[in-house]
Design a protein around this motif. Structure first.
Motif, PDB file in Angstrom:
ATOM      1  N   GLU A  45     -42.811  12.284 -32.498  1.00 57.55           N
ATOM      2  CA  GLU A  45     -44.250  12.219 -32.744  1.00 57.55           C
ATOM      3  C   GLU A  45     -44.883  10.931 -32.220  1.00 57.55           C
ATOM      4  O   GLU A  45     -46.070  10.920 -31.899  1.00 57.55           O
ATOM      5  CB  GLU A  45     -44.520  12.352 -34.248  1.00 57.55           C
ATOM      6  CG  GLU A  45     -44.227  13.737 -34.784  1.00 57.55           C
ATOM      7  CD  GLU A  45     -44.307  13.820 -36.301  1.00 57.55           C
ATOM      8  OE1 GLU A  45     -44.623  12.796 -36.964  1.00 57.55           O
ATOM      9  OE2 GLU A  45     -44.033  14.917 -36.829  1.00 57.55           O
ATOM     10  N   PRO A  55     -39.695  22.248 -22.656  1.00 56.75           N
ATOM     11  CA  PRO A  55     -40.941  21.481 -22.774  1.00 56.75           C
ATOM     12  C   PRO A  55     -41.920  22.053 -23.793  1.00 56.75           C
ATOM     13  O   PRO A  55     -42.773  21.315 -24.293  1.00 56.75           O
ATOM     14  CB  PRO A  55     -41.523  21.526 -21.363  1.00 56.75           C
ATOM     15  CG  PRO A  55     -40.904  22.715 -20.727  1.00 56.75           C
ATOM     16  CD  PRO A  55     -39.544  22.853 -21.343  1.00 56.75           C
ATOM     17  N   CYS A  56     -41.795  23.319 -24.124  1.00 52.97           N
ATOM     18  CA  CYS A  56     -42.700  23.879 -25.133  1.00 52.97           C
ATOM     19  C   CYS A  56     -42.392  23.299 -26.516  1.00 52.97           C
ATOM     20  O   CYS A  56     -43.283  23.134 -27.334  1.00 52.97           O
ATOM     21  CB  CYS A  56     -42.594  25.402 -25.153  1.00 52.97           C
ATOM     22  SG  CYS A  56     -43.187  26.151 -23.625  1.00 52.97           S
ATOM     23  N   ARG A  57     -41.148  22.964 -26.742  1.00 47.72           N
ATOM     24  CA  ARG A  57     -40.754  22.360 -28.018  1.00 47.72           C
ATOM     25  C   ARG A  57     -40.812  20.830 -27.952  1.00 47.72           C
ATOM     26  O   ARG A  57     -41.225  20.167 -28.883  1.00 47.72           O
ATOM     27  CB  ARG A  57     -39.337  22.822 -28.355  1.00 47.72           C
ATOM     28  CG  ARG A  57     -38.888  22.402 -29.706  1.00 47.72           C
ATOM     29  CD  ARG A  57     -37.599  23.093 -30.074  1.00 47.72           C
ATOM     30  NE  ARG A  57     -36.976  22.388 -31.147  1.00 47.72           N
ATOM     31  CZ  ARG A  57     -35.688  22.292 -31.330  1.00 47.72           C
ATOM     32  NH1 ARG A  57     -34.870  22.882 -30.508  1.00 47.72           N
ATOM     33  NH2 ARG A  57     -35.207  21.630 -32.333  1.00 47.72           N
ATOM     34  N   LYS A  83     -42.657  19.050 -25.852  1.00 49.19           N
ATOM     35  CA  LYS A  83     -44.057  18.672 -25.659  1.00 49.19           C
ATOM     36  C   LYS A  83     -44.223  17.315 -24.966  1.00 49.19           C
ATOM     37  O   LYS A  83     -44.732  16.353 -25.564  1.00 49.19           O
ATOM     38  CB  LYS A  83     -44.810  18.706 -26.969  1.00 49.19           C
ATOM     39  CG  LYS A  83     -44.871  20.087 -27.559  1.00 49.19           C
ATOM     40  CD  LYS A  83     -45.679  20.131 -28.817  1.00 49.19           C
ATOM     41  CE  LYS A  83     -45.767  21.565 -29.235  1.00 49.19           C
ATOM     42  NZ  LYS A  83     -45.480  21.870 -30.571  1.00 49.19           N
ATOM     43  N   ASP A 100     -45.681  14.293 -22.795  1.00 52.87           N
ATOM     44  CA  ASP A 100     -47.015  13.776 -22.525  1.00 52.87           C
ATOM     45  C   ASP A 100     -47.276  13.728 -21.025  1.00 52.87           C
ATOM     46  O   ASP A 100     -48.413  13.661 -20.590  1.00 52.87           O
ATOM     47  CB  ASP A 100     -47.160  12.361 -23.097  1.00 52.87           C
ATOM     48  CG  ASP A 100     -46.897  12.323 -24.589  1.00 52.87           C
ATOM     49  OD1 ASP A 100     -47.594  13.038 -25.332  1.00 52.87           O
ATOM     50  OD2 ASP A 100     -45.979  11.592 -25.007  1.00 52.87           O
TER      51      ASP A 100
END
Length: 191
Positions: free
Chosen positions: A14, A111-113, A115, A117
């Motif tokens: 995060e 990349p969907c999980r 994520k 930048d």
């Protein structure tokens, strides 16, 4: 096994900046074949031959005595055999240090999980690499290795002509989600 707890991992996901680089799947696949089966050191080639080469030989070479005798080094795996094996057999392989080289990027990096930048393109590494280092604030502390132009492009037409249009379509289909996810076009290869 990670030394971090789930909470620590979640906090890092995060709060850390996340980046990845992708490459045109067809170019990446040919580069993999050339680097692991053609131009690699004997040690690298033997690792790959032990991991996947013997299965390729058993599956695609007709004379069983011949392939039993060839289960030594220098199996001379052809691009046709390698591409056939990947599209025929490996869709359910789990990711590890070998399969990571050929699995579609969306499976190896997710990349969907994850994520990210920033998603950079290998084809634009000379421009995007320095930008990424600057964006991360480490451009003064870290230097990218000297960029060299890939010679894979000059070999694409030659190598892919050896496998035929049908096998090429299957290979492109194997990487279809990566093509869509990262905005690469298949038109140049299917014409």
């Amino acid at each position: 096994m990670s030394m971090l707890s789930r909470e620590e991992i979640q906090l890092k996901m995060e709060t850390y900046r996340k980046a990845m680089f992708v490459r045109n799947p067809i170019t990446r696949f040919l580069s993999l074949y050339l680097s692991k089966f053609v131009t690699s050191s004997l040690k690298t080639r033997s690792t790959w031959e032990e991991y996947i080469g013997t299965s390729i030989i058993a599956r695609y070479r007709k004379n069983s005595m011949e392939h039993k005798l060839q289960y030594k080094l220098n199996l001379n795996i052809t691009f046709y055999e390698f591409s056939s094996y990947i599209v025929d057999v490996t869709s359910n392989y789990a990711i590890d240090e070998i399969t990571d080289h050929w699995l579609p990027m969306h499976k190896s990096c997710d990349p969907c999980r994850f994520k990210p930048d920033f998603i950079g393109y290998f084809e634009e590494l000379e421009t995007e690499g320095p930008y990424l280092l600057q964006w991360l604030g480490i451009d003064g502390a870290v230097q990218l290795p000297k960029y060299h132009v890939s010679t894979t492009g000059s070999q694409l037409r030659n190598e892919y002509s050896k496998i035929g249009r049908n096998k090429l379509r299957k290979l492109i289909n194997y990487y279809a989600h990566d093509y869509n996810l990262f905005g690469y076009s298949t038109e140049a290869y299917l014409l």
